[in-house]
Structure formats: C-alpha cells, structure tokens
Write an enzyme that holds these catalytic residues in place. Structure first.
Site, PDB file in Angstrom:
ATOM      1  N   GLY A  39       0.779  -1.236   0.000  1.00 15.62           N
ATOM      2  CA  GLY A  39       0.000   0.000   0.000  1.00 15.62           C
ATOM      3  C   GLY A  39       0.809   1.283   0.000  1.00 15.62           C
ATOM      4  O   GLY A  39       0.321   2.321   0.461  1.00 15.62           O
ATOM      5  N   SER A  40       2.024   1.256  -0.554  1.00 16.20           N
ATOM      6  CA  SER A  40       2.804   2.502  -0.545  1.00 16.20           C
ATOM      7  C   SER A  40       2.189   3.546  -1.492  1.00 16.20           C
ATOM      8  O   SER A  40       2.269   4.744  -1.226  1.00 16.20           O
ATOM      9  CB  SER A  40       4.273   2.243  -0.885  1.00 16.20           C
ATOM     10  OG  SER A  40       4.413   1.858  -2.228  1.00 16.20           O
ATOM     11  N   ASN A  41       1.560   3.096  -2.565  1.00  9.83           N
ATOM     12  CA  ASN A  41       0.881   4.058  -3.442  1.00  9.83           C
ATOM     13  C   ASN A  41      -0.370   4.630  -2.773  1.00  9.83           C
ATOM     14  O   ASN A  41      -0.691   5.813  -2.944  1.00  9.83           O
ATOM     15  CB  ASN A  41       0.527   3.409  -4.783  1.00  9.83           C
ATOM     16  CG  ASN A  41       1.725   3.355  -5.705  1.00  9.83           C
ATOM     17  OD1 ASN A  41       2.112   4.369  -6.283  1.00  9.83           O
ATOM     18  ND2 ASN A  41       2.344   2.192  -5.817  1.00  9.83           N
ATOM     19  N   LYS A  48     -16.446 -14.497  -9.395  1.00  8.81           N
ATOM     20  CA  LYS A  48     -16.009 -13.086  -9.470  1.00  8.81           C
ATOM     21  C   LYS A  48     -17.206 -12.133  -9.504  1.00  8.81           C
ATOM     22  O   LYS A  48     -17.198 -11.083  -8.862  1.00  8.81           O
ATOM     23  CB  LYS A  48     -15.136 -12.893 -10.720  1.00  8.81           C
ATOM     24  CG  LYS A  48     -14.478 -11.526 -10.797  1.00  8.81           C
ATOM     25  CD  LYS A  48     -13.827 -11.268 -12.144  1.00  8.81           C
ATOM     26  CE  LYS A  48     -12.484 -11.912 -12.294  1.00  8.81           C
ATOM     27  NZ  LYS A  48     -11.392 -11.157 -11.675  1.00  8.81           N
ATOM     28  N   MET A  54      -4.119  -7.020  -7.027  1.00  8.70           N
ATOM     29  CA  MET A  54      -3.605  -8.095  -7.864  1.00  8.70           C
ATOM     30  C   MET A  54      -4.691  -9.053  -8.374  1.00  8.70           C
ATOM     31  O   MET A  54      -4.494 -10.261  -8.423  1.00  8.70           O
ATOM     32  CB  MET A  54      -2.504  -8.850  -7.113  1.00  8.70           C
ATOM     33  CG  MET A  54      -1.280  -7.984  -6.872  1.00  8.70           C
ATOM     34  SD  MET A  54      -0.700  -7.210  -8.411  1.00  8.70           S
ATOM     35  CE  MET A  54       0.803  -6.429  -7.888  1.00  8.70           C
ATOM     36  N   ARG A  55      -5.834  -8.486  -8.713  1.00  9.26           N
ATOM     37  CA  ARG A  55      -6.906  -9.272  -9.325  1.00  9.26           C
ATOM     38  C   ARG A  55      -7.356  -8.587 -10.593  1.00  9.26           C
ATOM     39  O   ARG A  55      -7.357  -7.350 -10.656  1.00  9.26           O
ATOM     40  CB  ARG A  55      -8.120  -9.334  -8.388  1.00  9.26           C
ATOM     41  CG  ARG A  55      -8.029 -10.430  -7.444  1.00  9.26           C
ATOM     42  CD  ARG A  55      -9.162 -10.484  -6.463  1.00  9.26           C
ATOM     43  NE  ARG A  55      -8.744 -11.452  -5.500  1.00  9.26           N
ATOM     44  CZ  ARG A  55      -8.891 -12.749  -5.636  1.00  9.26           C
ATOM     45  NH1 ARG A  55      -9.552 -13.239  -6.661  1.00  9.26           N
ATOM     46  NH2 ARG A  55      -8.407 -13.576  -4.750  1.00  9.26           N
ATOM     47  N   ILE A 110      -9.957  -7.071 -12.929  1.00 14.67           N
ATOM     48  CA  ILE A 110     -11.290  -6.484 -12.765  1.00 14.67           C
ATOM     49  C   ILE A 110     -12.219  -7.117 -13.809  1.00 14.67           C
ATOM     50  O   ILE A 110     -11.879  -7.214 -14.986  1.00 14.67           O
ATOM     51  CB  ILE A 110     -11.227  -4.947 -12.962  1.00 14.67           C
ATOM     52  CG1 ILE A 110     -10.319  -4.288 -11.907  1.00 14.67           C
ATOM     53  CG2 ILE A 110     -12.620  -4.324 -12.957  1.00 14.67           C
ATOM     54  CD1 ILE A 110     -10.844  -4.246 -10.499  1.00 14.67           C
ATOM     55  N   ASN A 132      -5.385   2.197 -13.218  1.00 13.51           N
ATOM     56  CA  ASN A 132      -4.393   1.307 -12.602  1.00 13.51           C
ATOM     57  C   ASN A 132      -2.998   1.886 -12.801  1.00 13.51           C
ATOM     58  O   ASN A 132      -2.750   2.629 -13.737  1.00 13.51           O
ATOM     59  CB  ASN A 132      -4.471  -0.075 -13.277  1.00 13.51           C
ATOM     60  CG  ASN A 132      -3.507  -1.075 -12.679  1.00 13.51           C
ATOM     61  OD1 ASN A 132      -3.350  -1.145 -11.450  1.00 13.51           O
ATOM     62  ND2 ASN A 132      -2.834  -1.847 -13.513  1.00 13.51           N
ATOM     63  N   HIS A 157       1.054   0.578 -13.139  1.00 14.08           N
ATOM     64  CA  HIS A 157       1.838  -0.635 -13.400  1.00 14.08           C
ATOM     65  C   HIS A 157       3.316  -0.259 -13.513  1.00 14.08           C
ATOM     66  O   HIS A 157       3.641   0.735 -14.169  1.00 14.08           O
ATOM     67  CB  HIS A 157       1.335  -1.302 -14.685  1.00 14.08           C
ATOM     68  CG  HIS A 157       2.020  -2.592 -14.966  1.00 14.08           C
ATOM     69  ND1 HIS A 157       1.728  -3.751 -14.263  1.00 14.08           N
ATOM     70  CD2 HIS A 157       3.017  -2.910 -15.829  1.00 14.08           C
ATOM     71  CE1 HIS A 157       2.508  -4.726 -14.705  1.00 14.08           C
ATOM     72  NE2 HIS A 157       3.300  -4.239 -15.653  1.00 14.08           N
TER      73      HIS A 157
HETATM   74  C1  GAR Z   1       3.256  -1.088  -7.493  1.00 16.93           C
HETATM   75  O1  GAR Z   1       4.587  -1.067  -7.940  1.00 16.93           O
HETATM   76  C2  GAR Z   1       2.302  -1.174  -8.665  1.00 16.93           C
HETATM   77  O2  GAR Z   1       2.785  -0.535  -9.810  1.00 16.93           O
HETATM   78  C3  GAR Z   1       2.237  -2.670  -8.875  1.00 16.93           C
HETATM   79  O3  GAR Z   1       2.180  -3.192  -7.575  1.00 16.93           O
HETATM   80  C4  GAR Z   1       2.954  -2.373  -6.711  1.00 16.93           C
HETATM   81  C5  GAR Z   1       2.158  -2.111  -5.467  1.00 16.93           C
HETATM   82  O4  GAR Z   1       2.943  -1.469  -4.501  1.00 16.93           O
HETATM   83  N1  GAR Z   1       1.077  -3.039  -9.652  1.00 16.93           N
HETATM   84  C6  GAR Z   1       1.075  -4.019 -10.551  1.00 16.93           C
HETATM   85  O5  GAR Z   1       2.032  -4.747 -10.747  1.00 16.93           O
HETATM   86  C7  GAR Z   1      -0.231  -4.182 -11.315  1.00 16.93           C
HETATM   87  N2  GAR Z   1      -0.109  -5.155 -12.333  1.00 16.93           N
HETATM   88  P1  GAR Z   1       2.275  -0.802  -3.216  1.00 16.93           P
HETATM   89  O6  GAR Z   1       1.347  -1.866  -2.608  1.00 16.93           O
HETATM   90  O7  GAR Z   1       3.410  -0.489  -2.313  1.00 16.93           O
HETATM   91  O8  GAR Z   1       1.508   0.408  -3.681  1.00 16.93           O
END
Ligand code: GAR
Length: 188
Positions: free
Chosen positions: A12-14, A65, A90-91, A93, A107, A109
């Site tokens: 969850g850093s984002n 789903k 990580m699912r 949609i 999203n 990525h």
């Molecule tokens: C992030 O780097 C995001 O870009 C990636 O998961 C990480 C989550 O980090 N997303 C994907 O790979 C989507 N396919 P976070 O939980 O620290 O935000």
C-alpha cells in the site's frame, strides 16, 4: 469534494502516497473506501491508521467473481465513488465493475506498457536487460494491464545498477505521478 476508492492487495505505498498528497493539499479528494482481497495486508493497516473505511473480502467465500464484484459495486455506489484507483490490486477487474464504472477505473503498473504486463514486471524487465525503466498509469479494461494509457514516466539506469535501486526509483516515480494523475482526472 470528489470521492475515490483505492483497491490494494499488499503493502500500500501508493495508497499512502495518495493519503499524503491529500494531507499536503496537492490532491483534492476524499478517500472514502479501501477495498482489499488480502486479509492482513499492510494497506488495511494504513486505512485503519487514517480512519478510512475498508471492504475486505476473501474471494473463496463467494461463488464467483461476479458475486464479489457485485458486493464491491454495492458499497462503491453507496459511497458515491467518482473514481476507482487500483494501487497494487492483484486481481483482474471483471465485467460487473467494468460495466458499472465504465471509464472510472485506473491502474498503475511498474513498466512501460505494453511491455512487461502481469506479475513481477520490474524483475521481468531487469532479466530482459532493459535500459530504460518506467511506469504506466492507464484506464482499466477487461484484460490484465491493458487499456488506454493516461501517463507514463521513465528513467535510464546506469551500468550495473542493481534491481533494488531500480525498484526504489520505480516506486518514487509512482508515488510522485499517481496523485498528480488522480488530481488531473478529478478536475476534468
Ligand atoms: C506497485 O509497484 C504497482 O505498480 C504494482 O504493484 C505495486 C504495489 O505497490 N502493480 C502491478 O504490478 C499491477 N499489475 P504498493 O502496494 O506499495 O503500492
């Protein structure tokens, strides 16, 4: 005030970057819900620390789903969410959410899509010998990591740069760009 929901499955850093952008008055929105499919993940802890409501579900407790997405959609409607922000969710949609929130799901990525979709994108790119790393923010469509690109950013790596440093730089870019893009979309 525009309302957003964050979907996260992990650290969850984002999510945290979005919370902090709101605190710093850089993002003018209210995070009204965290949706998570991973009981006990740190993103849920962050929601608790910031008094953000959560909907945590275990996909195994639903027949399919469609069923769990119906449950999510009901809460999102109740909370009148304007934008769904996937942040390490990580699912894939499915149709229920895509139909009910058309054009309102984005999203992030950690690669320059369409290169390296899916899991472990940074590692995939590193193994491939990529010299320019980057991130993509895009609208969500039914396939994984596809959909119209909204924003990208990138950086060149130096000789022999290790994957940990690259990963740190990727996250730094993400934390900077995601709040800016969310703000831009909400202002439209
Ligand atoms: C992030 O780097 C995001 O870009 C990636 O998961 C990480 C989550 O980090 N997303 C994907 O790979 C989507 N396919 P976070 O939980 O620290 O935000």
């Amino acid at each position: 005030m525009k309302k957003i929901a964050i979907f996260a499955s992990g650290f969850g850093s984002n999510f945290q970057a979005l919370i902090e952008a709101i605190e710093k008055d850089k993002l003018h929105a209210a995070i009204v819900l965290l949706v998570s499919d991973k009981e006990g993940c740190y993103a849920i802890e962050r929601a608790a620390q910031n008094n953000i409501d959560t909907f945590v579900f275990n996909a195994k407790n639903y027949p399919n789903k469609e069923a769990y997405e119906m449950a999510i959609a009901t809460i999102l409607k109740q909370k009148q969410v304007d934008l769904i922000v996937l942040a390490g969710y990580m699912r894939i949609i499915g149709k229920v959410l895509l139909d009910q929130f058309e054009g309102k799901i984005i999203n992030i990525h950690p690669s320059l899509l369409p290169a390296f979709p899916g899991l472990h994108a940074i590692e995939q790119a590193y193994q491939y010998g990529v010299k320019i790393f980057g991130i993509t923010i895009h609208y969500v469509e039914e396939d994984m990591d596809t959909g119209k690109i909204i924003a990208q950013d990138c950086f060149k790596i130096s000789e022999n740069e290790d994957i940990d440093t690259i990963e740190a730089q990727i996250h730094q870019l993400e934390h900077h760009l995601y709040p800016k893009v969310v703000e831009m979309l909400l202002k439209k």
